[in-house]
Design a protein around this motif. Structure first.
Motif, PDB file in Angstrom:
ATOM      1  N   TYR A  63      47.633  56.386  42.746  1.00  0.00           N
ATOM      2  CA  TYR A  63      46.149  55.618  43.682  1.00  0.00           C
ATOM      3  C   TYR A  63      45.689  55.103  41.995  1.00  0.00           C
ATOM      4  CZ  TYR A  63      42.083  54.048  45.475  1.00  0.00           C
ATOM      5  OH  TYR A  63      40.522  53.215  46.096  1.00  0.00           O
ATOM      6  N   ASP A  64      45.435  53.866  42.139  1.00  0.00           N
ATOM      7  CA  ASP A  64      44.429  53.790  40.840  1.00  0.00           C
ATOM      8  C   ASP A  64      43.865  52.433  40.937  1.00  0.00           C
ATOM      9  OD1 ASP A  64      43.312  53.058  38.024  1.00  0.00           O
ATOM     10  OD2 ASP A  64      45.444  53.481  36.923  1.00  0.00           O
ATOM     11  N   ARG A  65      42.881  51.580  40.657  1.00  0.00           N
ATOM     12  CA  ARG A  65      42.139  50.822  40.873  1.00  0.00           C
ATOM     13  C   ARG A  65      41.819  50.498  39.422  1.00  0.00           C
ATOM     14  NH1 ARG A  65      37.494  50.946  45.106  1.00  0.00           N
ATOM     15  NH2 ARG A  65      36.999  48.389  45.214  1.00  0.00           N
ATOM     16  N   ASP A  66      41.889  50.844  38.820  1.00  0.00           N
ATOM     17  CA  ASP A  66      40.600  50.296  37.473  1.00  0.00           C
ATOM     18  C   ASP A  66      41.607  49.220  37.114  1.00  0.00           C
ATOM     19  OD1 ASP A  66      39.137  52.129  37.335  1.00  0.00           O
ATOM     20  OD2 ASP A  66      40.229  53.632  36.269  1.00  0.00           O
ATOM     21  N   CYS A  67      40.954  47.751  36.756  1.00  0.00           N
ATOM     22  CA  CYS A  67      41.779  46.831  36.154  1.00  0.00           C
ATOM     23  C   CYS A  67      41.353  46.361  34.435  1.00  0.00           C
ATOM     24  CB  CYS A  67      41.520  45.479  36.841  1.00  0.00           C
ATOM     25  SG  CYS A  67      42.191  45.194  38.015  1.00  0.00           S
ATOM     26  N   GLY A  81      45.446  47.514  34.017  1.00  0.00           N
ATOM     27  CA  GLY A  81      45.990  49.450  34.909  1.00  0.00           C
ATOM     28  C   GLY A  81      46.720  48.870  35.997  1.00  0.00           C
ATOM     29  N   CYS A 105      46.244  48.833  38.855  1.00  0.00           N
ATOM     30  CA  CYS A 105      45.456  48.009  39.973  1.00  0.00           C
ATOM     31  C   CYS A 105      46.257  48.598  40.703  1.00  0.00           C
ATOM     32  CB  CYS A 105      45.359  47.085  38.850  1.00  0.00           C
ATOM     33  SG  CYS A 105      43.668  45.881  39.318  1.00  0.00           S
ATOM     34  N   GLN A 148      42.603  43.085  41.296  1.00  0.00           N
ATOM     35  CA  GLN A 148      41.697  42.169  41.116  1.00  0.00           C
ATOM     36  C   GLN A 148      40.822  42.023  41.452  1.00  0.00           C
ATOM     37  OE1 GLN A 148      41.503  41.884  37.444  1.00  0.00           O
ATOM     38  NE2 GLN A 148      39.166  42.436  38.051  1.00  0.00           N
TER      39      GLN A 148
END
Length: 224
Positions: A64-68, A70, A72, A76
């Motif tokens: 799980y990764d929400r960073d953009c 990356g 994401c 976005q």
């Protein structure tokens, strides 16, 4: 209007100070406690849908990764779903606020007033407003979305049924918490919050943990 002998003027000065510093004012009663996004299930249907949701312990947040930029994994933020030039944040602000004024020649909302259903307060600074995913994206991930294709995750993250405008500090205090861990401070909104949450879980056939289900049952029990 009832008056508080000897204490009314100081209280009013404190309220004025809070307004000036935060843009938030306390309302005399819980505002719009029945306000829900379009497509939200009614209470009876929400109860039936909750009972039918598959049980399951929360899965892992691995991946799980929400960073953009990356990984994401939910795309976005925020996405213009219908291609009308107005992203979902702007769509929700225009839907949930009153006296909305948009930026000249643009979709973005520059001013308006939010009767915040989560807090029972009025927010007059757009910069103090955030958009809450009622079912947090992290919870979506660990209850089924980890196995979805990217396109479905982007659609879920921008689903207007799961998005509610609220005061930024309250949204931050909620974080990724589920209903057994967090409910809106405005207890009058418990029914509506439960209905929204179950609507989204049911729409995407997401699993529900035992404590989460119990909290949702309690929330829906408050419905008239």
């Amino acid at each position: 209007m009832a008056r508080c002998p000897g204490g009314y003027a100081p209280v009013m000065r404190w309220i004025l100070l809070i307004v000036l510093l935060t843009g938030c004012t306390a309302l005399p009663a819980s505002p719009q406690v029945d306000r829900v996004p379009g497509g939200t299930l009614d209470a009876a249907t929400a109860r039936t849908s909750l009972a039918a949701l598959p049980p399951g312990a929360p899965g892992s947040l691995r991946g799980y990764d929400r960073d953009c930029p990356g990984a994401c994994v939910f795309g976005q933020p925020w996405f213009d779903v219908d291609g009308d030039g107005c992203d979902q944040r702007s769509q929700v602000l225009a839907r949930d606020l009153t006296a909305v004024e948009r930026k000249p020649g643009r979709c973005g909302v520059q001013s308006g007033t939010l009767d915040d259903p989560y807090t029972g307060s009025q927010v007059t600074k757009v910069s103090s407003i955030q958009i809450d995913h009622v079912v947090p994206l992290a919870e979506m991930w660990r209850s089924g979305a980890a196995g979805w294709p990217a396109e479905k995750r982007v659609a879920a993250a921008n689903d207007l049924r799961n998005l509610v405008a609220t005061a930024g500090k309250v949204n931050q205090s909620k974080g990724d918490k589920t209903p057994d861990e967090w409910m809106p401070p405005n207890t009058g909104y418990a029914c509506s919050y439960g209905r929204i949450y179950v609507t989204v879980k049911a729409a995407y056939a997401l699993t529900v943990a035992p404590a989460e289900r119990s909290a949702l049952e309690k929330a829906l029990a408050t419905c008239g």
